[in-house]
Design a protein around this motif. Structure first.
Motif, PDB file in Angstrom:
ATOM      1  N   LEU A 122       0.719  -1.173   0.004  1.00  0.00           N
ATOM      2  CA  LEU A 122       0.033   0.093   0.098  1.00  0.00           C
ATOM      3  C   LEU A 122       0.841   1.108   0.095  1.00  0.00           C
ATOM      4  N   SER A 123       0.510   2.235  -0.847  1.00  0.00           N
ATOM      5  CA  SER A 123       1.319   3.489  -1.031  1.00  0.00           C
ATOM      6  C   SER A 123       0.227   4.318  -1.865  1.00  0.00           C
ATOM      7  N   LEU A 124      -0.439   5.249  -0.949  1.00  0.00           N
ATOM      8  CA  LEU A 124      -1.330   6.176  -1.464  1.00  0.00           C
ATOM      9  C   LEU A 124      -0.848   7.506  -1.552  1.00  0.00           C
ATOM     10  N   SER A 125       0.213   7.967  -1.231  1.00  0.00           N
ATOM     11  CA  SER A 125       0.748   9.160  -1.237  1.00  0.00           C
ATOM     12  C   SER A 125      -0.075  10.299  -0.628  1.00  0.00           C
ATOM     13  N   GLN A 175       3.011  -8.743   8.662  1.00  0.00           N
ATOM     14  CA  GLN A 175       2.556  -7.898   9.839  1.00  0.00           C
ATOM     15  C   GLN A 175       3.611  -7.061  10.381  1.00  0.00           C
ATOM     16  N   ARG A 176       4.881  -7.571  10.440  1.00  0.00           N
ATOM     17  CA  ARG A 176       5.967  -6.622  10.991  1.00  0.00           C
ATOM     18  C   ARG A 176       6.181  -5.478   9.866  1.00  0.00           C
ATOM     19  N   GLN A 177       5.901  -5.634   9.031  1.00  0.00           N
ATOM     20  CA  GLN A 177       6.317  -4.689   7.785  1.00  0.00           C
ATOM     21  C   GLN A 177       5.194  -3.722   7.802  1.00  0.00           C
ATOM     22  N   MET A 178       4.306  -3.985   8.202  1.00  0.00           N
ATOM     23  CA  MET A 178       2.980  -3.316   7.744  1.00  0.00           C
ATOM     24  C   MET A 178       2.860  -1.800   9.097  1.00  0.00           C
ATOM     25  N   PHE A 179       3.767  -2.030   9.916  1.00  0.00           N
ATOM     26  CA  PHE A 179       3.886  -0.942  10.735  1.00  0.00           C
ATOM     27  C   PHE A 179       4.287   0.519  10.208  1.00  0.00           C
ATOM     28  N   SER A 180       5.207  -0.049   9.217  1.00  0.00           N
ATOM     29  CA  SER A 180       5.891   1.389   8.524  1.00  0.00           C
ATOM     30  C   SER A 180       4.939   1.796   7.501  1.00  0.00           C
ATOM     31  N   ILE A 181       4.079   1.066   6.971  1.00  0.00           N
ATOM     32  CA  ILE A 181       3.005   1.311   6.167  1.00  0.00           C
ATOM     33  C   ILE A 181       1.866   2.234   7.058  1.00  0.00           C
ATOM     34  N   PHE A 182       1.590   1.581   7.843  1.00  0.00           N
ATOM     35  CA  PHE A 182       0.604   2.458   8.870  1.00  0.00           C
ATOM     36  C   PHE A 182       1.180   3.988   9.011  1.00  0.00           C
ATOM     37  N   ARG A 183       2.427   3.996   9.276  1.00  0.00           N
ATOM     38  CA  ARG A 183       3.091   5.252   9.832  1.00  0.00           C
ATOM     39  C   ARG A 183       3.145   6.259   8.674  1.00  0.00           C
ATOM     40  N   ALA A 184       3.401   5.365   7.154  1.00  0.00           N
ATOM     41  CA  ALA A 184       3.443   6.379   5.912  1.00  0.00           C
ATOM     42  C   ALA A 184       2.300   6.918   5.624  1.00  0.00           C
ATOM     43  N   HIS A 185       0.931   6.441   6.146  1.00  0.00           N
ATOM     44  CA  HIS A 185      -0.278   6.987   5.786  1.00  0.00           C
ATOM     45  C   HIS A 185      -0.925   7.605   7.056  1.00  0.00           C
ATOM     46  N   ALA A 186      -0.242   8.136   8.153  1.00  0.00           N
ATOM     47  CA  ALA A 186      -0.910   8.763   9.134  1.00  0.00           C
ATOM     48  C   ALA A 186      -0.546   9.954   9.292  1.00  0.00           C
ATOM     49  N   SER A 187      -1.704  10.858   9.640  1.00  0.00           N
ATOM     50  CA  SER A 187      -1.433  12.401   9.495  1.00  0.00           C
ATOM     51  C   SER A 187      -0.920  12.468  11.054  1.00  0.00           C
ATOM     52  N   SER A 188      -0.767  13.964  11.396  1.00  0.00           N
ATOM     53  CA  SER A 188      -0.521  14.247  12.886  1.00  0.00           C
ATOM     54  C   SER A 188      -1.575  13.659  13.575  1.00  0.00           C
ATOM     55  N   GLY A 244       6.353   5.402  16.006  1.00  0.00           N
ATOM     56  CA  GLY A 244       5.569   6.571  16.474  1.00  0.00           C
ATOM     57  C   GLY A 244       4.243   6.485  17.142  1.00  0.00           C
ATOM     58  N   PHE A 245       3.770   5.451  17.227  1.00  0.00           N
ATOM     59  CA  PHE A 245       2.415   5.327  17.635  1.00  0.00           C
ATOM     60  C   PHE A 245       2.473   4.833  19.263  1.00  0.00           C
ATOM     61  N   HIS A 246       1.614   5.688  20.237  1.00  0.00           N
ATOM     62  CA  HIS A 246       1.551   4.991  21.462  1.00  0.00           C
ATOM     63  C   HIS A 246       0.325   4.499  21.697  1.00  0.00           C
ATOM     64  N   VAL A 247       0.170   3.365  22.507  1.00  0.00           N
ATOM     65  CA  VAL A 247      -1.176   2.565  22.892  1.00  0.00           C
ATOM     66  C   VAL A 247      -1.923   3.391  23.765  1.00  0.00           C
ATOM     67  N   LEU A 248      -3.320   3.382  23.225  1.00  0.00           N
ATOM     68  CA  LEU A 248      -4.079   4.093  24.005  1.00  0.00           C
ATOM     69  C   LEU A 248      -4.917   2.948  24.668  1.00  0.00           C
ATOM     70  N   SER A 249      -5.171   1.960  24.307  1.00  0.00           N
ATOM     71  CA  SER A 249      -6.117   0.680  24.771  1.00  0.00           C
ATOM     72  C   SER A 249      -5.623  -0.649  24.167  1.00  0.00           C
ATOM     73  N   ILE A 283      -8.200  -6.577  20.482  1.00  0.00           N
ATOM     74  CA  ILE A 283      -7.953  -4.989  19.886  1.00  0.00           C
ATOM     75  C   ILE A 283      -6.822  -4.130  20.466  1.00  0.00           C
ATOM     76  N   TRP A 284      -6.661  -3.408  19.408  1.00  0.00           N
ATOM     77  CA  TRP A 284      -5.550  -2.314  19.650  1.00  0.00           C
ATOM     78  C   TRP A 284      -5.824  -1.010  18.984  1.00  0.00           C
ATOM     79  N   LEU A 285      -5.924  -0.084  20.093  1.00  0.00           N
ATOM     80  CA  LEU A 285      -6.043   1.454  19.535  1.00  0.00           C
ATOM     81  C   LEU A 285      -4.951   2.139  20.016  1.00  0.00           C
ATOM     82  N   ALA A 286      -4.381   2.730  19.283  1.00  0.00           N
ATOM     83  CA  ALA A 286      -3.227   3.640  19.211  1.00  0.00           C
ATOM     84  C   ALA A 286      -3.334   5.045  18.418  1.00  0.00           C
ATOM     85  N   GLN A 287      -2.417   5.832  18.925  1.00  0.00           N
ATOM     86  CA  GLN A 287      -2.421   7.118  18.216  1.00  0.00           C
ATOM     87  C   GLN A 287      -0.834   7.729  17.853  1.00  0.00           C
TER      88      GLN A 287
END
Length: 205
Positions: A103-106, A126-139, A181-186, A199-203
């Motif tokens: 996934l790379s939506l720019s 799954q391990r590689q997905m976390f950089s994809i999450f980060r790449a698509h995350a706004s502030s 760069g994500f911290h766990v909320l729940s 379930i994981w909830l993070a910001q």
């Protein structure tokens, strides 16, 4: 390309959902037992937030709920048949056929969801997905995903075909979230109020 270090059933997931897209859509529950978690996710977002639904399936019931709450949804799924269903139901939203692993939506999103999708990937993917999450995350983006409660692989069945699942352990997920760069909320393992989902909830910081 065949990957000899990966359970072969993990490589068959994409084809399984494409073959059985209509059956899966019919069998997918619409009772929205996930609603309390979806509401927690939405409560952390601004009104009209842009949400990325990774492994969106047929857009029901989860993407539909986000849309009805006023969010804009970009849904991605590896199955063209499932994406066709999404387009027919919600033509004003964005629906994309792609493998989540590439996934790379720019663009960035306020919320990122991988509910009952990410856990079909083998552990290394799954391990590689976390950089994809980060790449698509706004502030301050919010990330929510489901996993297994402990490290391992499990093979279920769907319409008499093997259905692959995998999970890392809690400690490794926490390390991957922190490193990206994500911290766990729940975090709730085997939530009895949500069909035993973990379930994981993070910001994003």
């Amino acid at each position: 390309m065949l990957r000899f270090d990966v359970n072969p059933e993990a490589e068959r997931i994409v084809g399984l959902y494409q073959r059985h897209a209509a059956d899966w859509d019919l069998s997918r529950g619409r009772d929205l037992l996930e609603k309390p978690w979806l509401d927690r996710f939405l409560a952390l977002l601004r009104p009209g937030a842009a949400i990325l639904d990774i492994g969106c399936g047929s857009a029901e019931p989860i993407s539909r709920y986000f849309i009805e709450q006023g969010s804009s949804v970009s849904g991605v799924d590896s199955s063209p048949a499932l994406i066709d269903i999404c387009k027919s139901r919600f033509p004003d939203q964005s629906w994309i056929v792609t493998d989540m692993r590439t996934l790379s939506l720019s663009r960035h999103f306020d919320g990122i969801l991988a509910w009952d999708s990410f856990f079909h990937l083998c552990p290394e993917d799954q391990r590689q997905m976390f950089s994809i999450f980060r790449a698509h995350a706004s502030s301050k983006a919010v990330l929510m995903f489901t996993s297994g409660p402990s490290h391992g692989e499990a093979i279920g069945t769907y319409l008499d075909e093997p259905l692959y699942h995998a999970s890392l352990d809690e400690a490794e997920y926490r390390l991957l979230l922190d490193a990206n760069g994500f911290h766990v909320l729940s975090y709730v393992a085997d939530d009895p109020t949500c069909g035993r989902h973990t379930i994981w909830l993070a910001q994003f910081d």
